[in-house]
Design a protein around this motif. Structure first.
Motif, PDB file in Angstrom:
ATOM      1  N   VAL A  64       0.858  -1.191  -0.195  1.00 19.87           N
ATOM      2  CA  VAL A  64      -0.208   0.037  -0.040  1.00 19.87           C
ATOM      3  C   VAL A  64       0.881   0.913   0.145  1.00 19.87           C
ATOM      4  O   VAL A  64       2.219   0.807  -0.084  1.00 19.87           O
ATOM      5  N   ALA A  65      -0.146   2.339  -0.497  1.00 14.66           N
ATOM      6  CA  ALA A  65       0.957   3.648  -0.195  1.00 14.66           C
ATOM      7  C   ALA A  65       1.119   4.760   1.501  1.00 14.66           C
ATOM      8  O   ALA A  65       0.093   3.967   1.852  1.00 14.66           O
ATOM      9  N   ALA A  66       2.611   4.918   1.419  1.00 13.54           N
ATOM     10  CA  ALA A  66       2.357   6.285   2.749  1.00 13.54           C
ATOM     11  C   ALA A  66       3.130   6.865   2.287  1.00 13.54           C
ATOM     12  O   ALA A  66       3.790   7.465   1.333  1.00 13.54           O
ATOM     13  N   TYR A  67       3.259   7.976   3.330  1.00 11.41           N
ATOM     14  CA  TYR A  67       3.101   9.442   2.918  1.00 11.41           C
ATOM     15  C   TYR A  67       3.925  10.230   4.012  1.00 11.41           C
ATOM     16  O   TYR A  67       3.523  10.650   4.455  1.00 11.41           O
ATOM     17  N   PRO A  68       5.559   9.409   3.664  1.00 11.05           N
ATOM     18  CA  PRO A  68       6.488  10.449   4.742  1.00 11.05           C
ATOM     19  C   PRO A  68       5.536  12.325   5.098  1.00 11.05           C
ATOM     20  O   PRO A  68       5.843  13.074   5.877  1.00 11.05           O
ATOM     21  N   GLU A  69       5.435  13.099   4.327  1.00 11.35           N
ATOM     22  CA  GLU A  69       4.888  14.434   4.401  1.00 11.35           C
ATOM     23  C   GLU A  69       3.512  14.494   4.416  1.00 11.35           C
ATOM     24  O   GLU A  69       2.960  15.713   4.097  1.00 11.35           O
ATOM     25  N   VAL A  70       2.311  13.421   4.493  1.00 15.41           N
ATOM     26  CA  VAL A  70       0.894  13.222   5.067  1.00 15.41           C
ATOM     27  C   VAL A  70       0.199  13.797   3.726  1.00 15.41           C
ATOM     28  O   VAL A  70       0.647  14.349   2.875  1.00 15.41           O
ATOM     29  N   HIS A  71      -0.662  12.576   3.510  1.00 13.71           N
ATOM     30  CA  HIS A  71      -1.284  12.535   1.896  1.00 13.71           C
ATOM     31  C   HIS A  71      -2.186  13.961   2.019  1.00 13.71           C
ATOM     32  O   HIS A  71      -2.619  14.412   2.954  1.00 13.71           O
ATOM     33  N   PRO A  72      -1.775  14.775   0.956  1.00 13.63           N
ATOM     34  CA  PRO A  72      -2.603  16.589   0.792  1.00 13.63           C
ATOM     35  C   PRO A  72      -4.566  16.726   1.048  1.00 13.63           C
ATOM     36  O   PRO A  72      -4.635  17.123   1.764  1.00 13.63           O
ATOM     37  N   GLN A  73      -4.789  15.327   1.481  1.00 15.16           N
ATOM     38  CA  GLN A  73      -6.316  14.828   1.629  1.00 15.16           C
ATOM     39  C   GLN A  73      -6.863  14.649   3.122  1.00 15.16           C
ATOM     40  O   GLN A  73      -7.188  14.027   3.570  1.00 15.16           O
ATOM     41  N   ALA A  74      -5.352  14.496   4.383  1.00 15.67           N
ATOM     42  CA  ALA A  74      -5.813  13.979   5.645  1.00 15.67           C
ATOM     43  C   ALA A  74      -6.449  14.691   6.542  1.00 15.67           C
ATOM     44  O   ALA A  74      -5.568  15.533   5.926  1.00 15.67           O
ATOM     45  N   VAL A  75      -6.827  14.261   6.873  1.00 12.11           N
ATOM     46  CA  VAL A  75      -7.242  15.891   7.737  1.00 12.11           C
ATOM     47  C   VAL A  75      -5.900  16.155   8.294  1.00 12.11           C
ATOM     48  O   VAL A  75      -5.774  17.633   9.446  1.00 12.11           O
ATOM     49  N   SER A  76      -5.043  14.845   9.258  1.00 13.76           N
ATOM     50  CA  SER A  76      -4.101  15.450   9.979  1.00 13.76           C
ATOM     51  C   SER A  76      -2.683  14.387   9.838  1.00 13.76           C
ATOM     52  O   SER A  76      -3.359  12.918   9.283  1.00 13.76           O
ATOM     53  N   ALA A  77      -1.806  14.338  10.064  1.00 13.57           N
ATOM     54  CA  ALA A  77      -1.004  13.409  10.114  1.00 13.57           C
ATOM     55  C   ALA A  77      -0.690  12.048  11.014  1.00 13.57           C
ATOM     56  O   ALA A  77      -0.764  11.163  10.302  1.00 13.57           O
ATOM     57  N   GLN A  78      -1.494  12.137  12.239  1.00  9.06           N
ATOM     58  CA  GLN A  78      -1.774  11.432  12.796  1.00  9.06           C
ATOM     59  C   GLN A  78      -3.092  10.357  12.144  1.00  9.06           C
ATOM     60  O   GLN A  78      -3.266   9.155  12.190  1.00  9.06           O
ATOM     61  N   ALA A  79      -4.667  11.744  11.439  1.00  2.48           N
ATOM     62  CA  ALA A  79      -5.184  10.800  10.966  1.00  2.48           C
ATOM     63  C   ALA A  79      -4.650   9.975   9.315  1.00  2.48           C
ATOM     64  O   ALA A  79      -4.963   8.975   9.949  1.00  2.48           O
ATOM     65  N   ASP A  80      -4.078   9.829   9.367  1.00  3.00           N
ATOM     66  CA  ASP A  80      -2.508   9.657   8.090  1.00  3.00           C
ATOM     67  C   ASP A  80      -1.927   8.289   8.711  1.00  3.00           C
ATOM     68  O   ASP A  80      -2.062   7.218   7.781  1.00  3.00           O
ATOM     69  N   LEU A  81      -1.351   8.291   9.412  1.00  7.07           N
ATOM     70  CA  LEU A  81      -0.802   6.930   9.894  1.00  7.07           C
ATOM     71  C   LEU A  81      -2.402   6.287  10.378  1.00  7.07           C
ATOM     72  O   LEU A  81      -1.523   4.716   9.868  1.00  7.07           O
ATOM     73  N   ASP A  82      -3.207   7.036  10.774  1.00  7.70           N
ATOM     74  CA  ASP A  82      -4.241   6.215  11.665  1.00  7.70           C
ATOM     75  C   ASP A  82      -4.599   5.231  10.869  1.00  7.70           C
ATOM     76  O   ASP A  82      -4.775   3.804  10.300  1.00  7.70           O
ATOM     77  N   ASN A  83      -4.761   5.782   9.182  1.00  5.16           N
ATOM     78  CA  ASN A  83      -4.944   5.524   7.738  1.00  5.16           C
ATOM     79  C   ASN A  83      -4.158   4.235   7.462  1.00  5.16           C
ATOM     80  O   ASN A  83      -4.241   3.140   6.877  1.00  5.16           O
ATOM     81  N   LEU A  84      -2.891   4.044   6.937  1.00 10.74           N
ATOM     82  CA  LEU A  84      -1.595   3.210   7.018  1.00 10.74           C
ATOM     83  C   LEU A  84      -1.697   2.055   8.297  1.00 10.74           C
ATOM     84  O   LEU A  84      -1.923   1.036   7.271  1.00 10.74           O
ATOM     85  N   LYS A  85      -2.138   1.803   9.208  1.00 16.00           N
ATOM     86  CA  LYS A  85      -2.499   0.912  10.395  1.00 16.00           C
ATOM     87  C   LYS A  85      -3.234   0.554   9.765  1.00 16.00           C
ATOM     88  O   LYS A  85      -3.200  -1.319   9.984  1.00 16.00           O
ATOM     89  N   ARG A  86      -4.254   1.138   9.698  1.00 18.51           N
ATOM     90  CA  ARG A  86      -5.784  -0.123   8.948  1.00 18.51           C
ATOM     91  C   ARG A  86      -5.485  -0.629   7.745  1.00 18.51           C
ATOM     92  O   ARG A  86      -5.774  -2.017   7.801  1.00 18.51           O
ATOM     93  N   LYS A  87      -4.675   0.351   6.749  1.00 14.08           N
ATOM     94  CA  LYS A  87      -4.563  -0.899   5.525  1.00 14.08           C
ATOM     95  C   LYS A  87      -3.463  -2.633   5.647  1.00 14.08           C
ATOM     96  O   LYS A  87      -3.390  -3.335   5.644  1.00 14.08           O
TER      97      LYS A  87
END
Ligand code: FAD
Length: 298
Positions: A146-169
């Motif tokens: 899956v994809a990961a974004y060291p500089e946070v996906h542009p549509q993520a509400v926050s860096a933490q939410a984006d990490l949570d999403n990666l964890k979900r994947k």
């Protein structure tokens, strides 16, 4: 330091390559020349992208299938959620499995119009990459990246939410994350630390983009949020009309980034080849990733 420049690498580096499906006969020939050139360094796998909005569905399938049938390489097929129902996507996945393709790069994807348009899930589709991962795992025991974004996906509400999403994947069944390209090594290393704290234990493989067209990368980076370090802009300064020199500089920059990462303990690298072999081949060579000599070779 001297060690960075001179240290021979231990031969413990593993690479993978990304290609995109060719549009024309000429591009097809070019892709296959690149695959032939790069195959001898024995990448762990080679992945084939899926155009925005699912626009290359057939071409991606054809390229992946040809790699599977005609080479010893392990193909990984990119697949996105965009513009298709779950049934349609499941059918594509089943066809891959039947063909012997065991590795999928599972993504949400972007709307066909580009990243500026708002993403809307297909009414009967998988909404996010995490849903796609779960769906694929129900079909067969695919290996899933899956994809990961060291500089946070542009549509993520926050860096933490984006990490949570990666964890979900990962929790849904992904066994590897590949990052969006980045240029600042520290940004990547900090991201690894955060992912580790978030309990993400799968390998996070840096996506390396050897930059030959600096002005285009600048544009692209504005859209993706990838920061361009000042030293990098300096290195390419004045080379807008000098592609030959840009190419040499690009190889040097990417090789140095890889060696810095290696120094920080990174052993896996994913290259965005843009269907060209030369830079990636040179960087692999620098990393000690070389074709095995067979008896009789000089
Ligand atoms: P997701 O992981 O689904 O995340 C998308 C966004 O939604 C993130 O901001 C996330 O934080 C947020 N999010 C996730 N779940 C939820 C939720 N439940 N509620 C609210 N927000 C949520 N694109 C292509 O079209 N074809 C390709 O072949 C392709 N290959 C790629 C390969 C790599 C290695 C990378 C890094 C990207 C690739 N992309 C490709 C681009 C990718 O499709 C886009 O970056 C897309 O915008 C996000 O995809 P994703 O899989 O990261 O989405």
């Amino acid at each position: 330091s001297e060690t960075l420049i001179a240290a021979p690498l231990a031969g413990d580096v593993q690479v993978s390559f990304e290609f995109f499906p060719p549009k024309t006969e000429k591009m097809e020939q070019n892709l296959w020349a690149s695959i032939e050139r790069l195959a001898p360094v024995r990448p762990a796998y080679v992945s084939v992208t899926y155009g925005a909005g699912g626009s290359t569905r057939e071409r991606t399938h054809a390229t992946v299938t040809r790699i599977r049938r005609e080479t010893d390489l392990e193909p990984a097929a990119h697949l996105t959620c965009v513009g298709a129902s779950r049934d349609e996507i499941d059918a594509i996945a089943r066809a891959y499995w039947a063909e012997g393709v065991r590795h999928i790069v599972a993504l949400r994807g972007d709307p066909a119009e580009g990243m500026d348009k708002e993403y809307r899930p297909h009414p009967e589709g998988y909404a996010y990459a995490s849903d796609l991962v779960a769906g694929l795992k129900k079909i067969a025991d695919f290996e899933i990246s899956v994809a990961a974004y060291p500089e946070v996906h542009p549509q993520a509400v926050s860096a933490q939410a984006d990490l949570d999403n990666l964890k979900r994947k990962v929790d849904a069944g992904a066994s590897r994350a590949i990052t969006q390209s980045f240029f600042d090594i520290d940004v990547f290393l900090r991201f690894l630390e955060k992912a580790d704290k978030a309990g993400i234990t799968v390998p996070i493989v840096p996506g390396i983009l050897p930059v030959t067209n600096f002005s285009r990368v600048k544009e692209f980076s504005t859209a993706t949020g990838a920061s361009i370090p000042g030293w990098m802009a300096d290195l390419f300064d004045g080379l807008d009309n000098d592609p030959e020199t840009r190419k040499l500089v690009a190889a040097m920059v990417a090789a140095q980034q890889c060696r810095l990462l290696y120094g920080a303990g990174i052993k896996n690298f994913h290259f965005y080849t843009l269907n060209r072999a030369d830079l990636t081949y040179a960087i692999c060579h620098v990393l000690g990733v070389r074709p095995n000599k067979t008896p009789g070779d000089a």
